[in-house]
Design an enzyme around this catalytic site. Structure first.
Site, PDB file in Angstrom:
ATOM      1  N   GLU A  36       0.869  -1.162   0.000  1.00 36.96           N
ATOM      2  CA  GLU A  36       0.000   0.000   0.000  1.00 36.96           C
ATOM      3  C   GLU A  36       0.916   1.226   0.000  1.00 36.96           C
ATOM      4  O   GLU A  36       1.815   1.330   0.844  1.00 36.96           O
ATOM      5  CB  GLU A  36      -0.877   0.012   1.257  1.00 36.96           C
ATOM      6  N   ARG A 262       5.059 -12.735   9.794  1.00 40.52           N
ATOM      7  CA  ARG A 262       5.734 -11.447   9.581  1.00 40.52           C
ATOM      8  C   ARG A 262       7.145 -11.513  10.127  1.00 40.52           C
ATOM      9  O   ARG A 262       7.426 -12.256  11.053  1.00 40.52           O
ATOM     10  CB  ARG A 262       5.040 -10.340  10.385  1.00 40.52           C
ATOM     11  N   LYS A 272       4.620   0.745   9.450  1.00 36.64           N
ATOM     12  CA  LYS A 272       4.690   2.017   8.733  1.00 36.64           C
ATOM     13  C   LYS A 272       4.080   3.150   9.538  1.00 36.64           C
ATOM     14  O   LYS A 272       4.569   4.273   9.522  1.00 36.64           O
ATOM     15  CB  LYS A 272       3.962   1.900   7.383  1.00 36.64           C
TER      16      LYS A 272
HETATM   17  P1  ATP Z   1       2.635  -2.028   7.960  1.00 35.12           P
HETATM   18  O1  ATP Z   1       2.018  -2.685   9.133  1.00 35.12           O
HETATM   19  O2  ATP Z   1       4.069  -1.672   8.161  1.00 35.12           O
HETATM   20  O3  ATP Z   1       1.824  -0.880   7.419  1.00 35.12           O
HETATM   21  P2  ATP Z   1       1.471  -3.569   5.907  1.00 35.12           P
HETATM   22  O4  ATP Z   1       1.353  -5.027   5.926  1.00 35.12           O
HETATM   23  O5  ATP Z   1       0.218  -2.815   6.156  1.00 35.12           O
HETATM   24  O6  ATP Z   1       2.662  -3.150   6.852  1.00 35.12           O
HETATM   25  P3  ATP Z   1       1.652  -3.360   3.097  1.00 35.12           P
HETATM   26  O7  ATP Z   1       2.108  -2.231   2.264  1.00 35.12           O
HETATM   27  O8  ATP Z   1       0.237  -3.730   3.033  1.00 35.12           O
HETATM   28  O9  ATP Z   1       2.076  -3.031   4.584  1.00 35.12           O
HETATM   29  O10 ATP Z   1       2.582  -4.613   2.832  1.00 35.12           O
HETATM   30  C1  ATP Z   1       2.855  -5.158   1.563  1.00 35.12           C
HETATM   31  C2  ATP Z   1       3.195  -6.593   1.722  1.00 35.12           C
HETATM   32  O11 ATP Z   1       4.301  -6.751   2.593  1.00 35.12           O
HETATM   33  C3  ATP Z   1       2.037  -7.352   2.325  1.00 35.12           C
HETATM   34  O12 ATP Z   1       1.860  -8.553   1.608  1.00 35.12           O
HETATM   35  C4  ATP Z   1       2.474  -7.610   3.731  1.00 35.12           C
HETATM   36  O13 ATP Z   1       1.931  -8.789   4.227  1.00 35.12           O
HETATM   37  C5  ATP Z   1       3.991  -7.677   3.615  1.00 35.12           C
HETATM   38  N1  ATP Z   1       4.619  -7.290   4.870  1.00 35.12           N
HETATM   39  C6  ATP Z   1       4.449  -6.137   5.543  1.00 35.12           C
HETATM   40  N2  ATP Z   1       5.155  -6.155   6.687  1.00 35.12           N
HETATM   41  C7  ATP Z   1       5.793  -7.342   6.738  1.00 35.12           C
HETATM   42  C8  ATP Z   1       6.680  -7.959   7.677  1.00 35.12           C
HETATM   43  N3  ATP Z   1       7.034  -7.355   8.794  1.00 35.12           N
HETATM   44  N4  ATP Z   1       7.142  -9.195   7.392  1.00 35.12           N
HETATM   45  C9  ATP Z   1       6.791  -9.805   6.252  1.00 35.12           C
HETATM   46  N5  ATP Z   1       5.965  -9.282   5.339  1.00 35.12           N
HETATM   47  C10 ATP Z   1       5.461  -8.066   5.574  1.00 35.12           C
HETATM   48 MG    MG Z   2      -1.468  -3.442   4.678  1.00 29.16          MG
END
Ligand code: ATP
Ligand code: MG
Length: 558
Positions: A36, A262, A272
């Protein structure tokens, strides 16, 4: 070589390998990385990138880069640009053009209409508070919305009116009609569309209704022909909804969602939202501050893409969560740089040395290896002159026992140069040591002195033929192992006040005035340091400490 033997520890790879061998999966393997664009990518995302692109590579398939852009208020083009740069920098190439969930807004809208027509979605007028109340709890079932049995025609008209801007933010939503008594709360008539009067970075003001993530994601996957939709564990409970959506629309295919744990890393945070706070509240200078666990911060600090990929490999992919030690990431970069970082000398706290027996007008050029174990990396010229700098910390007037550096009437070797003996200590009016007067032994270049033994080896630079540089000595951003888990306090209370110590006026070999290379240097005896192009000014280079030579956290802080 089968994909499995290459990365045996990756259970998803094994699953796909098995499906292919058993004939259950035919055709190309297609994955996607779906960020995102609401912040910069962090080290956690690297795990997902390496996994998705790695799986595609292992099976000669394809991986798409798709922006999951359904929250226009929080997203921006800046984030999109950086994310593309980060993925490329890590060494991956997405298949075809960059994609956007917003590319599919028309199709997603049509699928929503299809659900309404099938009696599987309805327009609901409960407000957020009522919605929460009707939803029930983990223990108690929910209650049907009074709008649940609205006739299809009315739903179609209202949904059209939502799209046409006839209603305000939050006034109406479109919900799936699934089961308000489901044990899985995600299936209790989840919201599919909401009204948001917000300009979108891709679609402008075309839409005032936006589809929810849980509706958008399966459809985007299916439209792209994704075969394996890999996501983190918090989406496990959403998988029934993912499947429900695709089973109830005329989907071109049924991708398979597989969840993995994760990546959590100690001494930092990987959210983020929280990283954004660090920037917004000024705890860090920017998203690419070298202390941030963002890929762009790590890049500025001197992390290499290779080290991050190795780290992700070491961490592996599994279903069980857990926290990885920061020491492992630091180990990965140390190992990588130890084998290939060019060596140079930089004196952090310069102390002037005058070689009293070396002619004032003389200079000689010493030839030192760029890397002692890699002769093919060539040599570098280091000028030897009458005045030199050594580090203040390499001299002691009253040395402790076993002192391996310089002291009055004692000798040290200057790395790659001669042996010298300290004869006199000069002080200023305030009593501070400002100069050492030493004698060098001209018979000691590359050979041991006769009749005495130097104390050790110290690094140095010429005082007259070197460059002043500024050094950012970075350390871990937090001094607590899990800043995030402080239930009573705030994670910012655990920031390490010494995460940045700035040293101005260090002195380095003069070739460092404009480093023409993309790897950090090993500053001998100090650590690895990376030229910061952004922070440097003409004639005044800035170097960021990537990592120290040894792990100083392992013993002292655990
Ligand atoms: P955040 O909580 O930091 O906002 P998010 O999952 O909302 O992370 P996205 O931009 O939606 O952020 O993430 C893109 C991809 O990266 C998704 O498939 C998510 O599952 C993966 N991802 C995000 N954080 C991690 C992590 N700590 N370990 C492994 N994969 C991750
Ligand atoms: Mg997300």
């Amino acid at each position: 070589m089968s994909a499995e033997s290459k990365k045996a520890h990756n259970f998803i790879l094994s699953l796909i390998d098995e499906a292919i061998r058993e004939g259950k999966h035919t055709g190309k393997v297609v994955t996607r990385f779906p960020p995102e664009p609401n912040g910069y990518l962090h080290i956690g995302h690297a795990k997902s990138i390496c996994l998705n692109f790695g799986i595609a590579e292992a099976f000669a398939g394809e991986c798409n880069l798709r922006f999951d852009d359904t929250n226009p208020e929080k997203e921006s083009q800046e984030y999109i640009d950086v994310i593309k740069q980060d993925v490329t920098w890590l060494g991956y190439q997405w298949a075809g053009d960059v994609r956007y969930a917003s590319d599919y807004f028309d199709a997603i809208y049509d699928f929503a209409v299809e659900l309404i027509q099938k009696g599987k979605a309805y327009v609901c007028g409960l407000n957020a508070e009522q919605m929460a109340e009707y939803r029930g709890t983990l223990r108690a079932p929910g209650r049907d919305s009074p709008f649940r049995d609205r006739p299809v025609d009315e739903n179609l008209a209202l949904f059209q009116a939502m799209r046409d801007g006839k209603y305000n933010n939050g006034e109406l939503v479109l919900r799936a009609k699934i089961d308000m008594a489901s044990a899985n709360i995600n299936l209790r008539d989840p919201i599919l569309y909401r009204i948001r009067y917000a300009d979108h970075h891709q679609t402008g003001d075309k839409w005032c209704i936006y589809p929810m993530y849980d509706f958008t994601h399966p459809i985007s996957d299916a439209l792209e022909g994704v075969t394996h939709s890999l996501c983190t564990l918090e989406f496990e409970d959403h998988r029934p909804l993912y499947d429900w959506v695709l089973e109830n629309i005329s989907s071109p295919c049924q991708p398979r969602q597989i969840e993995f744990a994760r990546l959590n890393l100690n001494y930092t945070i990987t959210s983020k939202r929280k990283l954004k706070r660090l920037v917004d509240e000024g705890h860090c200078d920017s998203w690419d501050d070298p202390r941030m666990p963002t890929l762009s911060g790590m890049r500025r600090r001197g992390y290499t893409p290779e080290s991050i990929r190795t780290f992700c490999d070491m961490v592996g992919v599994n279903k069980a969560g857990g926290t990885v030690d920061m020491g492992m990431l630091e180990h990965a970069i140390r190992e990588d740089l130890n084998t290939r970082a060019p060596r140079a000398m930089c004196v952090m706290r310069p102390l002037k040395v005058t070689l009293t027996n070396y002619p004032d007008d003389q200079t000689e050029t010493l030839t030192l290896p760029v890397h002692p174990q890699n002769p093919e990396m060539g040599t570098r010229d280091v000028p030897w002159t009458r005045t030199l700098f050594i580090d203040r910390e390499d001299f002691s007037e009253a040395p402790p026992r076993k002192w391996k550096r310089l002291a009055p009437d004692q000798a040290v070797r200057l790395r790659g140069g001669y042996v010298m003996t300290c004869r006199e200590v000069i002080r200023n009016a305030a009593g501070e040591i400002v100069e050492l007067r030493c004698e060098y032994d001209k018979a000691t270049l590359g050979v041991n002195p006769e009749g005495y033994k130097p104390n050790g080896v110290v690094h140095w630079v010429s005082a007259t033929d070197s460059v002043a540089v500024d050094i950012n000595q970075y350390d871990r951003l937090f001094n607590s192992e899990s800043p995030d888990s402080d239930k009573d306090g705030d994670f910012v209370e655990h920031l390490n006040p010494e995460s940045l110590v700035r040293l101005e006026g260090a002195r380095a070999e003069k070739s460092l005035a404009s480093p023409g290379q993309t790897l950090p240097y090993q500053f001998e005896r100090e650590g690895y340091f990376f030229f910061d192009e952004q922070a440097s000014t003409a004639g005044r280079p800035v170097f960021n400490r990537t990592v120290t030579l040894r792990d100083s956290w392992a013993k002292t802080n655990s």
